[in-house]
Design an enzyme around this catalytic site. Structure first.
Site, PDB file in Angstrom:
ATOM      1  N   TYR A  48      16.986-122.482  28.602  1.00  0.00           N
ATOM      2  CA  TYR A  48      18.303-122.818  29.165  1.00  0.00           C
ATOM      3  C   TYR A  48      18.320-122.724  30.676  1.00  0.00           C
ATOM      4  O   TYR A  48      19.006-123.481  31.345  1.00  0.00           O
ATOM      5  CB  TYR A  48      19.394-121.934  28.542  1.00  0.00           C
ATOM      6  CG  TYR A  48      19.781-122.391  27.161  1.00  0.00           C
ATOM      7  CD1 TYR A  48      20.238-123.698  26.968  1.00  0.00           C
ATOM      8  CD2 TYR A  48      19.682-121.563  26.055  1.00  0.00           C
ATOM      9  CE1 TYR A  48      20.577-124.149  25.711  1.00  0.00           C
ATOM     10  CE2 TYR A  48      20.014-122.002  24.789  1.00  0.00           C
ATOM     11  CZ  TYR A  48      20.470-123.292  24.621  1.00  0.00           C
ATOM     12  OH  TYR A  48      20.794-123.747  23.380  1.00  0.00           O
ATOM     13  N   GLU A  58       4.032-110.403   2.905  1.00  0.00           N
ATOM     14  CA  GLU A  58       4.480-111.655   3.545  1.00  0.00           C
ATOM     15  C   GLU A  58       5.993-111.842   3.468  1.00  0.00           C
ATOM     16  O   GLU A  58       6.642-112.086   4.465  1.00  0.00           O
ATOM     17  CB  GLU A  58       3.792-112.869   2.888  1.00  0.00           C
ATOM     18  CG  GLU A  58       4.342-114.195   3.417  1.00  0.00           C
ATOM     19  CD  GLU A  58       3.664-115.426   2.816  1.00  0.00           C
ATOM     20  OE1 GLU A  58       2.607-115.280   2.189  1.00  0.00           O
ATOM     21  OE2 GLU A  58       4.216-116.525   2.982  1.00  0.00           O
ATOM     22  N   ASP A  90       1.323-114.759  -0.301  1.00  0.00           N
ATOM     23  CA  ASP A  90       1.317-115.819  -1.309  1.00  0.00           C
ATOM     24  C   ASP A  90      -0.097-116.352  -1.489  1.00  0.00           C
ATOM     25  O   ASP A  90      -0.887-116.359  -0.537  1.00  0.00           O
ATOM     26  CB  ASP A  90       2.217-116.995  -0.867  1.00  0.00           C
ATOM     27  CG  ASP A  90       3.697-116.680  -1.063  1.00  0.00           C
ATOM     28  OD1 ASP A  90       3.999-115.701  -1.773  1.00  0.00           O
ATOM     29  OD2 ASP A  90       4.530-117.420  -0.502  1.00  0.00           O
TER      30      ASP A  90
END
Lengths: 369, 568
Positions: free
Chosen positions: A101, A197, A249
């Site tokens: 910004y 995870e 996973d």
């Protein structure tokens, strides 16, 4: 903007920013095209050092010479350096989004999207070979959650007094890893750190006080681990000399983007891997073999999964060094399926606590490297 | 002459019989047809002998119940009269084609007036007036009143019309829809009076019926004017008469054209050049261009006494050596009489011709528009930023010589940026307006990979760019897909030549577009540098604490460095 602590590094950083800019100015006034040298930030420019346990940057540099085509990026890089100098001088910090910004004041040199400003910021970081926090830039995302048998000793920012944070006393909540972890001290008797995870699996293990049963520390990464999270685990494991088991996973993303980044670092921030890696991490699961052994429900591999796996087999120095990982990836590609951590719920919601984790941890020696 | 004409009517051998073998007189029919008697009377009034040919033609009707005119009156779409707006265009087109051909043959720079007057909502009067040589009084009725009468059909020479059905079909259409005769005024020179005729066509007998003939005052020394009243509808724009006439001017830079549309402003187009087109020579047929049926007919009609003489005399590019080679291949005696060559012998001869190597036909029978003229035409029409034109060397399909020319105009105020390119298709200087997608020219333009020349093109579509593409095919026999002459058939030899011509234009266009882009890029880069240099100066000032003066020096030094590198 919050304030940050002044360190002895600051003078050094300011000097290097000035030196780089001075070099550019001198070259221009000599009538020579100025240039800046950046290390190449990709997997092509790292080597896996098994002894050191992380991706070490190789010497490849790219030179950005100021030409007609690079004039915009060059201007943006210099302005980013100027902004960093201002932050360090005024002892202030800015998040990546805030920096984006701020650039909106730069008229034509402003960034259109945040990824552009992030890239320039990472270039500057690599240019000086420092952590972006040293330049006054902090990440947006939080570092990760911790629960279990650990006392973190921090300092109260307003009083400067020592604070003891007991991670067993957050009930169903958790301790949040701060952005800067260098000043933290630890007290623990835990046997291992279990890094998870997904927040969902972390919640389940916290809710059923798994850390009590297994005498461990639980850390939730929430996807790819942040630098703070990686540094936190590294320091804790180093200081307390306890093993780190990683539970993600069973898919190429979990293997490579999450586990490999945690253990040996990434190609993108290669100059920092030395500090932001956890070489002692071991892979608990879910392995491709688990999918068969535990008869887990699966999903077919997506095209990007297969591409990621094949890419890793071809280019990832970490995979190229570890035969067991090559076998695991090949096995997964051959099976053509993936399985999530939470697929274990098929056998009952607490199967993971009662059966899967105890059985796995009993054979920790067999974990993937 | 007439024998020849009938030989290629295209509607089959039956018609050949119709013209040739009809007995010259048949009293029974003559008595019945009172209209025809009136015609005769009319002609007698003017004290001229009726040509014997008319009698012969008249006799033909009795052999068959259906005449050519009758056939076409029932199948008028074949001639381009399928809807009211197309009928108007076809009428103008046929008249203008005839005028241009007549002027060219006489070596006169054409001045053509086209006038379309609205008579009612769906009724118009079309008048086309030229400054041509005029038509002989005796010929007028047949030229404008009978189908398949013409001087162009049988001969092998490049001309606009080729079948001799156009203008009389227009007259017939007018007659069918309004009942009004065609009014023709023609004058062959300042010493002769202008003749005015009202002509009707007997569609059953293919015979002209003159309802009035008188001498009139006329304001020009020679020329022809034709007036047809017809049911039609007028639409302005690119696909109408307006667009057609503009294209006529493109294809004929030597024409001066004055057009008065039914509504809107009159259009006056100056000629772009005073140079007449090169006169096209007439050639004998090439052996390869002749089909078996025609070969048999030629054998029958030839004046040569033996086969060897027949081949060398009646065909182009057959020397006595080539003739001997053909006959040897056919195992026929050179001394054999052509009239005795029955069907089997003809077929053997036909096959031998296909096997023998024969030189390509001569190409002086072609009259290209010329690349310089084409470029000039497009320039005056579109005022483009870039124009180029290409004339291909002559080539041959099925024994017929032909030649392709292409031109391309790009950029300028008369084009829309992303609209499909405008395509002008010309055949023997005649613009083709309809059946765009069936035409070999359109297909060839689409088949060219325009992206390589820096022009956008969607799959299977014309390129989308501010440009006009013009393709002209000149040939002694243009292979149209139908009698209304709206699309060129896709012979591989023809599409190949079209493609090569367009590709050559495309390459020139590509070079132009690249050059233009480079200039635009350079300009863009310059402003790009100007944009970012102050930021570099500002950042250096902030980091190094430079004075404003020092910053300005650094900025101007940097500007010099980058300007220098840009030029290199």
């Amino acid at each position: 903007m919050a304030t940050r602590r002044k360190t002895k590094n600051d003078g050094d950083i300011l000097g290097r920013i000035r030196a780089e800019a001075g070099n550019v100015d001198v070259k221009i006034n000599k009538g020579v095209k100025p240039s800046m040298k950046f290390p190449v930030r990709s997997l092509q420019n790292v080597a896996y050092q098994p002894k050191k346990g992380y991706f070490e940057i190789k010497g490849r540099m790219k030179e950005r010479t100021l030409t007609v085509n690079t004039v915009k990026t060059f201007a943006q890089t210099l302005r980013m350096m100027s902004f960093s100098k201002e932050l360090v001088e005024t002892d202030d910090i800015a998040t990546k989004r805030e920096a984006y910004y701020v650039s909106k004041n730069w008229a034509e040199a402003r960034f259109a999207e945040q990824p552009e400003s992030d890239t320039v910021m990472e270039d500057v970081e690599a240019l000086f070979g420092v952590n972006r926090e040293q330049l006054g830039f902090i990440p947006e995302e939080k570092g990760g959650d911790v629960a279990g048998k650990l006392v973190v000793i921090d300092v109260d920012p307003s009083t400067g007094k020592e604070l003891r944070i007991d991670c067993t006393k957050f009930g169903s909540g958790a301790y949040s890893i701060p952005i800067s972890v260098e000043q933290l001290k630890f007290e623990t008797e835990a046997k291992f750190i279990l890094v998870i995870e997904t927040a969902g699996m972390f919640q389940r293990l916290v809710k059923h006080s798994y850390w009590k049963k297994a005498n461990c520390i639980l850390v939730s990464m929430g996807g790819v681990p942040t630098r703070a999270c990686r540094r936190f685990i590294r320091r804790l494991a180093d200081i307390k000399k306890i093993p780190v088991y990683v539970f993600v996973d069973g898919d190429p993303y979990g293997f490579m983007n999450i586990y490999r980044t945690l253990k040996v670092g990434s190609g993108n921030a290669a100059h920092l891997n030395e500090y932001f890696c956890v070489p002692q991490a071991r892979f608990l699961g879910i392995t491709p073999q688990d999918i068969t052994d535990y008869e887990l429900p699966t999903h077919p591999l997506k095209e990007v999964d297969i591409k990621r796996a094949k890419d890793a087999l071809k280019n990832d120095p970490f995979v190229l060094h570890h035969k067991p990982w090559q076998r695991a990836l090949k096995q997964m590609v051959k099976m053509g399926v993936r399985a999530e951590q939470q697929a274990l719920a098929k056998h009952g919601l607490n199967y993971v606590i009662d059966e899967y984790l105890p059985r796995k941890i009993a054979k920790a020696a067999q974990f993937l490297p | 002459m007439k024998k020849n004409r009938a030989s290629r009517t295209g509607k089959g051998g039956a018609q050949t019989a119709l013209f040739e073998e009809a007995p010259a007189e048949n009293t029974k029919k003559e008595k019945k047809t009172t209209v025809r008697a009136a015609t005769a009377a009319n002609l007698r009034v003017t004290k001229k002998k009726r040509p014997a040919k008319v009698a012969k033609l008249r006799g033909t009707a009795k052999q068959r119940e259906i005449s050519v005119s009758e056939f076409f009156s029932k199948n008028r779409h074949l001639l381009g009269f399928d809807n009211p707006s197309k009928a108007l265009l076809t009428t103008v087109k046929e008249a203008v084609d005839n005028s241009l051909d007549a002027c060219e043959e006489a070596g006169i720079l054409p001045v053509i007036h086209v006038l379309i007057e609205p008579l009612a909502d769906d009724r118009f009067r079309v008048t086309v007036k030229d400054n041509g040589p005029g038509i002989d009084r005796k010929e007028v009725p047949r030229v404008f009143g009978s189908l398949l009468y013409g001087s162009k059909f049988h001969r092998l020479r490049q001309s606009r019309g080729q079948q001799g059905i156009g203008i009389s079909a227009a007259g017939m259409y007018g007659q069918l829809t309004t009942g009004k005769p065609v009014i023709v005024v023609s004058r062959c020179g300042s010493k002769k009076p202008a003749q005015r005729f009202s002509i009707l066509l007997d569609t059953r007998t293919n015979l002209p019926v003159i309802t009035a003939n008188d001498e009139v005052e006329w304001d020009q020394p020679h020329g022809t004017s034709i007036e047809i009243e017809l049911e039609a509808s007028y639409k302005g724009g690119r696909h109408s008469v307006d667009g057609y006439l503009w294209q006529v001017a493109l294809a004929n830079p030597h024409v001066e054209l004055h057009y008065r549309p039914p509504k809107g402003d009159p259009v006056d187009i100056e000629r772009a050049t005073k140079e007449m087109p090169v006169e096209a020579r007439e050639i004998k047929p090439h052996p390869r261009g002749v089909e078996l049926g025609q070969l048999m007919k030629m054998l029958k009609e030839t004046k040569a006494r033996n086969l060897s003489g027949f081949l060398t005399r009646d065909f182009s590019r057959v020397s006595s050596r080539v003739a001997a080679e053909i006959l040897e291949g056919a195992k026929l005696k050179p001394t054999m009489s052509p009239t005795r060559a029955h069907r089997d012998a003809a077929e053997v001869l036909y096959r031998a011709i296909q096997r023998t190597k024969i030189m390509n036909p001569p190409t002086n029978c072609l009259s290209p528009i010329g690349d310089a003229h084409l470029a000039k035409s497009l320039e005056s029409r579109h005022e483009p930023a870039f124009v180029c034109a290409v004339s291909r060397p002559p080539a041959v399909y099925r024994g017929n010589p032909f030649l392709i020319e292409a031109a391309l105009a790009y950029g300028g105020p008369s084009f829309e940026a992303d609209a499909p390119a405008r395509l002008y298709r010309l055949a023997n200087r005649v613009p083709l307006q309809y059946q765009k997608s069936a035409c070999a020219i359109t297909k060839s333009v689409i088949d060219v990979a325009w992206k390589g020349y820096g022009v956008h093109q969607s799959r299977g579509a014309l390129p989308a760019a501010p440009m006009a593409i013009l393709v002209h095919i000149a040939s002694v026999w243009v292979p149209f897909t139908s009698e209304s002459k709206e699309a060129i058939a896709s012979y591989p030899e023809i599409t190949k030549e079209i493609r090569l011509a367009i590709q050559e234009c495309g390459r020139k266009l590509g070079a132009h577009i690249r050059r233009r882009r480079r200039l635009a890029d350079a300009e863009k880069k310059k402003s790009y540098i100007e944009k970012y240099i102050p930021h570099i100066g500002l950042a250096l000032q902030e980091i190094l604490g430079l004075t404003d003066k020092k910053r300005a020096t650094t900025e101007s030094r940097l500007r010099e460095i980058l300007e220098k590198s840009r030029k290199m």
